[in-house]
Motif scaffolding. Structure first.
Motif: not given
Lengths: 426, 416
Positions: A303-317, A245-249, A396-403
């Motif tokens: 949440n997609w780049y550029p993020s206007s909200v963050f998702v929190g551990d709530t989402y990932t868990y 994690a750590g990148l927008n989206g 950041e956006k390209s990196l996220c897309i690559r991943l």
């Protein structure tokens, strides 16, 4: 160790109260009044295109390619319809919840934009709670529509709901209270207990054909060890999404890709099988994956780049638990792990830092260059930085897309592998 | 209408290291626990030795043991959680002590989250232990469905309650949260949706058993919405919310044991055994909370607790098929709700908090003209301290439960 983009903890860890205004995440001026706050509009164009891209192959497989019983088609269509309603609710509720969350100081700063004006914006955190609650309501209503009170699947469905709900609760408590990471690690264990109780299926594994002569059996009953494996799977799925994690989206994006792969896999298995129980297992997975997919897409709209909200551990868990649960109850956990290949690689690569052999900073994020607007890879041992080091700096956006492309390719490869190996090892 | 004692101001930062809670009132709590366990074990081992099979008794013992672990876990975790909650600005000021030094203390809020989480872990562990030890031989997958649905409901309610405590949602949203949390139970409920018509009315109705079908499911939802919200509004005094839950759950547990002992129908017994599996952890984790919440409160419980407790009791009433008895145990809550209706519906002006007035000089509470039991007791029985008022209200709760036991015993032959 969990990559947090949040610096919003008022008193971090056991450090004495920090008088330094530069490090104080809460500037002396009061939190913005709720009336002044408005989120950037959701990126609906992008999200609806993605959704359409999913619906086309899904409905093709459901109605054209495979001969699936009409009542099963009917229920799956209801599932899709209700999930789309859930998408609408998620998109509608996120701005509302964001206001309340911001008012309660649940926000963070986007570390990957530090030095630019966007790095000063208070981004509401923990919006995964909206996704999870809408998911739970959709899943419950779906249960009302598709299952009767004496169905065998009701036990497992309710156990799945209990697990996912408990995980959401623990994740939200974690986001609010910011529990120590050791506690964070074991939360999924407690949340998986209802599943241990309800799992009445096979605890045996099929030995790959080439190994049968050595093992002496073609089917091995693992019993309790299998339950132990289930717990490990849950802990892995939840935490592995958390650290990749750590990148927008990125968190939501990977979940969307994996859940879509799971849905296609489910349909293919339903279409190719004649065993009622087997089909029901995959239908059950569909009933949980579709709400996950659509509510996550609703979240991704913001949440997609550029993020206007963050998702929190709530989402990932929540997401990790949902995926682990259907992998277990649908009896396709090995396939699930193949879909999780990037997460597995990221976890293995991160191990030296996670276990302290190599120094591990609080955030293992790339370095952001305000001049060029590009991210540069640090020496941190995770996929995010590895990609930057291998393929060069990028936005950041390209990196996220690559991943995410890597994630999609892994899933495709997994489909290919199953096809090739199907005759070989099972 | 919902009595909130919270005035949390977001921009205050808190020095978390300085919080130390007062020591829990363990003497009081352990005496209550002992007072409960004595009649409970008497009924279990002495009064009904033959009627309750040995394996059921063993499973209940296992339940007691694990629930007591839950008590200890709650008592240990609450101080830890209180620090974290205070650090995140989840606190309130005790309005019933305004004007004294205690009125300026920041009291950590929403500690019901500890109770809720420990309850869930304990309830799941009980089910795992009982099934692993194979003590409950009559439990089969029909019951597992309802048990898992119960857990899902209670868990969802805790989640929604905690989200409410953190985000402070508008009260109209608050009212409907229990509806959503009750849905898993409505789906899973495979039991009877028929009611027994009182003998005297049979000639008029024409049937002795009436199948309500869907209407019964609507009734279930209404029961959940009622139980959760009624505890929420019968609140505002240190220890009242947890205290009333403790009294009602003791009454339910005694009732469960009496019904198991007096019955020969295995399904019927199973219903009450499952109620015990849920009520015992509720009781012990609530006692752990009460150790800190009893007057003077060093922590507040939050909507998380009242919704969680209300849901747990509604769920056992539904699954155990004794919802009418449950409503009799809830008599004070019913009276409080009815009496509060004019203010709740806006016919009479309704202030933010319908609390009594505190006089710092005398240290006594004086009843206002608000229409709830708390103020009614003050108006009827005169001013008193907050602690005495709470004790009086809890004695009223106990009497209502005793009255209910008496009524059932008198009416048992008459209407069923």
């Amino acid at each position: 160790m969990a990559v947090r983009r949040r610096t919003s903890i008022p008193n971090q860890t056991a450090a004495p109260p920090n008088p330094d205004p530069g490090g104080d995440p809460q500037p002396p001026n009061a939190a913005p009044s709720p009336d002044e706050f408005s989120l950037a509009p959701p990126k609906l164009g992008l999200i609806l295109s993605v959704l359409a891209l999913f619906l086309i192959p899904f409905f093709y497989l459901l109605f054209v390619h495979y001969q699936i019983e009409s009542d099963l088609r009917y229920y799956i269509s209801i599932c899709v319809a209700l999930s789309l309603v859930g998408f609408g609710f998620t998109v509608g509720l996120i701005p509302v919840a964001a206001r309340y969350l911001l008012r309660r100081n649940m926000f963070g700063y986007d570390i990957n934009k530090r030095g630019t004006p966007q790095g000063e914006v208070k981004v509401p955190e923990t919006l995964g709670i909206v996704t999870a609650i809408v998911f739970l309501v959709v899943a419950i209503v779906l249960q009302l529509c598709t299952l009767t009170a004496d169905s065998d699947w009701l036990v497992e469905y309710n156990a799945a709901l209990a697990c996912i709900c408990f995980m959401t609760l623990l994740g939200f408590v974690d986001d609010v209270l910011d529990v120590p990471w050791r506690v964070k690690l074991v939360l999924p264990f407690f949340a998986s207990l209802p599943l241990m109780m309800a799992y009445a299926g096979h605890t045996s594994i099929i030995i790959p054909k080439p190994l049968v002569p050595y093992v002496g059996l073609s089917v091995l009953d693992l019993g309790l060890i299998y339950k132990f494996y289930m717990i490990l799977l849950v802990i892995f799925c939840t935490n592995s999404i958390n650290i990749h994690a750590g990148l927008n989206g990125l968190e939501v994006g990977q979940t969307v890709v994996i859940s879509f792969a799971v849905l296609i896999h489910n349909l293919m298995q339903i279409g190719a099988s004649t065993d009622i129980d087997y089909k029901q297992a995959h239908a059950f997975s569909i009933y949980i994956m579709w709400p996950l997919l659509t509510t996550s897409l609703g979240l991704l709209a913001f949440n997609w780049y550029p993020s206007s909200v963050f998702v929190g551990d709530t989402y990932t868990y929540f997401a990790g638990m949902s995926l682990a649960v259907i992998g277990i109850l649908g009896h396709f956990s090995e396939t699930l792990l193949l879909f999780f290949l990037p997460q597995v690689l990221n976890f293995l690569y991160s191990c030296p830092q996670l276990f302290g052999f190599v120094p591990c900073p609080r955030h293992r994020l790339p370095r952001f260059d305000t001049q060029t607007g590009l991210l540069t890879g640090t020496k941190d041992m995770n996929l995010v930085n590895l990609f930057l080091r291998l393929f060069g700096r990028c936005t950041e956006k390209s990196l996220c897309i690559r991943l995410l492309i890597f994630q999609a390719l892994s899933c495709l490869m997994c489909f290919g592998l199953r096809y090739i190996l199907a005759g070989w090892y099972k | 209408m919902v009595v909130r004692r919270r005035q949390s101001i977001p921009h205050q930062t808190v020095r978390s290291c300085e919080l130390t809670l007062e020591a829990p009132k363990l003497g009081l709590i352990l005496s209550i626990l002992a007072m409960f366990l004595v009649p409970f074990f008497y009924l279990l081992f002495v009064r009904y030795p033959m009627e309750i099979e040995i394996h059921l008794r063993l499973s209940i013992l296992v339940c007691v043991a694990i629930s007591l672990c839950g008590f200890v876990a709650s008592a240990l975790l609450i101080p830890v959680a209180a620090r974290y909650l205070l650090r995140r600005n989840l606190f309130g000021h005790d309005l019933n002590k305004k004007g004294t030094p205690q009125g300026t203390t920041k009291v950590p809020e929403a500690l019901g989250i500890v109770t809720g989480i420990v309850f869930l872990v304990v309830a799941i562990s009980i089910q795992l232990a009982v099934s692993f030890l194979q003590y409950n031989l009559t439990a089969d997958s029909d019951w597992l469905v309802e048990y898992n649905a119960a857990l899902a409901c209670i868990c969802f309610m805790i989640l929604l309650g905690f989200v409410d405590d953190v985000l402070d949602v508008p009260w109209s949203v608050k009212l409907v949260l229990p509806f959503f949390a009750a849905l898993p139970l409505v789906t899973a409920y495979a039991g009877h949706t028929s009611i027994i018509i009182p003998k005297h009315l049979v000639p008029f109705v024409g049937l002795s058993v009436l199948d309500l079908g869907l209407i019964y499911k609507v009734y279930m939802i209404m029961l959940v919405v009622f139980c959760t919200n009624s505890i929420n509004i019968h609140a505002g005094i240190n220890g009242l919310e947890v205290g009333q839950t403790v009294v009602i759950s003791v009454a339910i547990l005694i009732f469960n044991l009496i019904q198991i002992g007096a019955s020969t129908d295995p399904d019927y017994k199973q219903a009450h055994v499952f109620s015990i599996y849920i009520m015992l952890p509720l009781l012990t984790t609530s006692l752990g909370l009460l150790a800190f919440n009893w007057y003077p409160s060093s922590i507040f419980v939050g909507d998380t607790y009242t919704y969680f407790a209300g849901m747990a009791m509604a769920v056992v009433g539904i699954l155990g098929h004794f919802s009418e008895t449950l409503l009799l145990f809830f008599l004070p809550q019913v009276l409080n709700f009815l009496y509060s209706c004019p203010q709740l519906f806006g016919i009479v002006p309704c202030p933010r908090h319908r609390l009594p007035r505190f006089d710092p000089q005398t240290g006594l509470l004086i009843g206002t003209s608000d229409m709830n039991l708390v103020n009614l007791f003050l108006r009827l029985f005169g001013q008193c301290t907050e602690k005495s008022l709470c004790i009086r209200l809890l004695i009223f709760q106990v009497f209502s439960c005793l009255l209910c036991f008496g009524l059932r015993s008198i009416l048992a032959g008459w209407y069923k």
